[in-house]
Design a protein around this motif. Structure first.
Motif, PDB file in Angstrom:
ATOM      1  N   LEU A  44       0.859  -1.176   0.000  1.00 44.42           N
ATOM      2  CA  LEU A  44       0.000   0.000   0.000  1.00 44.42           C
ATOM      3  C   LEU A  44       0.899   1.231   0.000  1.00 44.42           C
ATOM      4  N   HIS A  45       0.697   2.130  -0.957  1.00 42.83           N
ATOM      5  CA  HIS A  45       1.487   3.360  -1.086  1.00 42.83           C
ATOM      6  C   HIS A  45       0.548   4.551  -1.012  1.00 42.83           C
ATOM      7  N   ALA A  46       0.952   5.585  -0.262  1.00 44.96           N
ATOM      8  CA  ALA A  46       0.095   6.765  -0.125  1.00 44.96           C
ATOM      9  C   ALA A  46       0.914   8.045  -0.224  1.00 44.96           C
ATOM     10  N   GLU A  47       0.232   9.088  -0.702  1.00 47.47           N
ATOM     11  CA  GLU A  47       0.785  10.436  -0.727  1.00 47.47           C
ATOM     12  C   GLU A  47      -0.315  11.406  -0.338  1.00 47.47           C
ATOM     13  N   GLU A  59       2.611  22.939   8.132  1.00 48.01           N
ATOM     14  CA  GLU A  59       2.125  22.104   7.029  1.00 48.01           C
ATOM     15  C   GLU A  59       3.233  21.180   6.527  1.00 48.01           C
ATOM     16  N   PHE A  60       2.821  20.053   5.949  1.00 51.15           N
ATOM     17  CA  PHE A  60       3.775  19.096   5.412  1.00 51.15           C
ATOM     18  C   PHE A  60       3.149  18.288   4.288  1.00 51.15           C
ATOM     19  N   LEU A  61       4.004  17.677   3.480  1.00 50.94           N
ATOM     20  CA  LEU A  61       3.615  16.639   2.534  1.00 50.94           C
ATOM     21  C   LEU A  61       4.003  15.325   3.174  1.00 50.94           C
ATOM     22  N   GLU A  62       3.255  14.278   2.870  1.00 49.75           N
ATOM     23  CA  GLU A  62       3.553  12.975   3.471  1.00 49.75           C
ATOM     24  C   GLU A  62       3.438  11.891   2.424  1.00 49.75           C
ATOM     25  N   ARG A  63       4.287  10.884   2.549  1.00 52.19           N
ATOM     26  CA  ARG A  63       4.149   9.669   1.750  1.00 52.19           C
ATOM     27  C   ARG A  63       4.586   8.504   2.619  1.00 52.19           C
TER      28      ARG A  63
END
Length: 185
Positions: free
Chosen positions: A133-136, A145-149
């Motif tokens: 399972l891969h998520a972004e 704030e942030f980006l996540e994966r």
């Protein structure tokens, strides 16, 4: 005929299972609901209670423990995963929850993570590929704030591993924020 009418009439989908095999299903009359429930089969391994170890970046040392309780909600169309961080004595010191649901139109999951008593949240799009399972997505916490994966990997009915990274500079650099190993109780 528009996409929604067509989907409600007859929907033919292909679901890839954890073993890497395929199975087709046909859903008549309530196609979207049937497709949604069948998409949730991809994460059925999550159901139940898990002991979770938080690991150092190299994966060799346990630095924390947690318990996760995962159960179907909304008539099986979503999963709720309560993450309970534990102190060395086994007392709950952190609480967060994830809602995960399958979206047939995109053949992906949407994920909503919130932390109890804080303004933290994360919104992610997750897909199943090659047995993982891969998520972004994106979110906000006390640092901004942030980006996540992330990815779930080494998935079986009794174990899984998780690695997550975050970027606070718009995706220029990524830093690990979690490395977990879970075993079903």
């Amino acid at each position: 005929m528009n996409r929604h009418v067509m989907a409600r009439t007859v929907l033919l989908g292909l679901v890839i299972t954890g073993a890497g095999t395929s199975r087709a299903f046909a859903a008549e009359s309530v196609g979207i609901e049937r497709a949604q429930v069948n998409g949730m089969d991809l994460v059925a391994f999550f159901h139940g209670e898990w002991d979770v170890e938080s690991l150092t970046a190299d994966g060799r040392t346990v630095i924390g423990r947690a318990r996760t309780v995962v159960s179907p909600i909304l008539d099986g169309r979503a999963l709720q995963a309560d993450y309970l961080g534990l102190d060395p004595g086994g007392n709950v010191v952190f609480r967060g929850t994830t809602i995960r649901t399958w979206v047939p139109a995109t053949e992906r999951f949407t994920i909503h993570w919130v932390v109890a008593g804080q303004a933290d949240y994360t919104y992610l799009i997750e897909e199943y590929r090659d047995g993982e399972l891969h998520a972004e997505g994106h979110g906000v916490d006390g640092a901004g704030e942030f980006l996540e994966r992330y990815r779930y990997f080494d998935i079986s009915d009794t174990t899984y591993s998780f690695e997550g990274t975050r970027s606070r500079d718009g995706g220029v650099t990524w830093q690990p924020f979690a490395k977990l190993r879970a075993t079903k109780r």
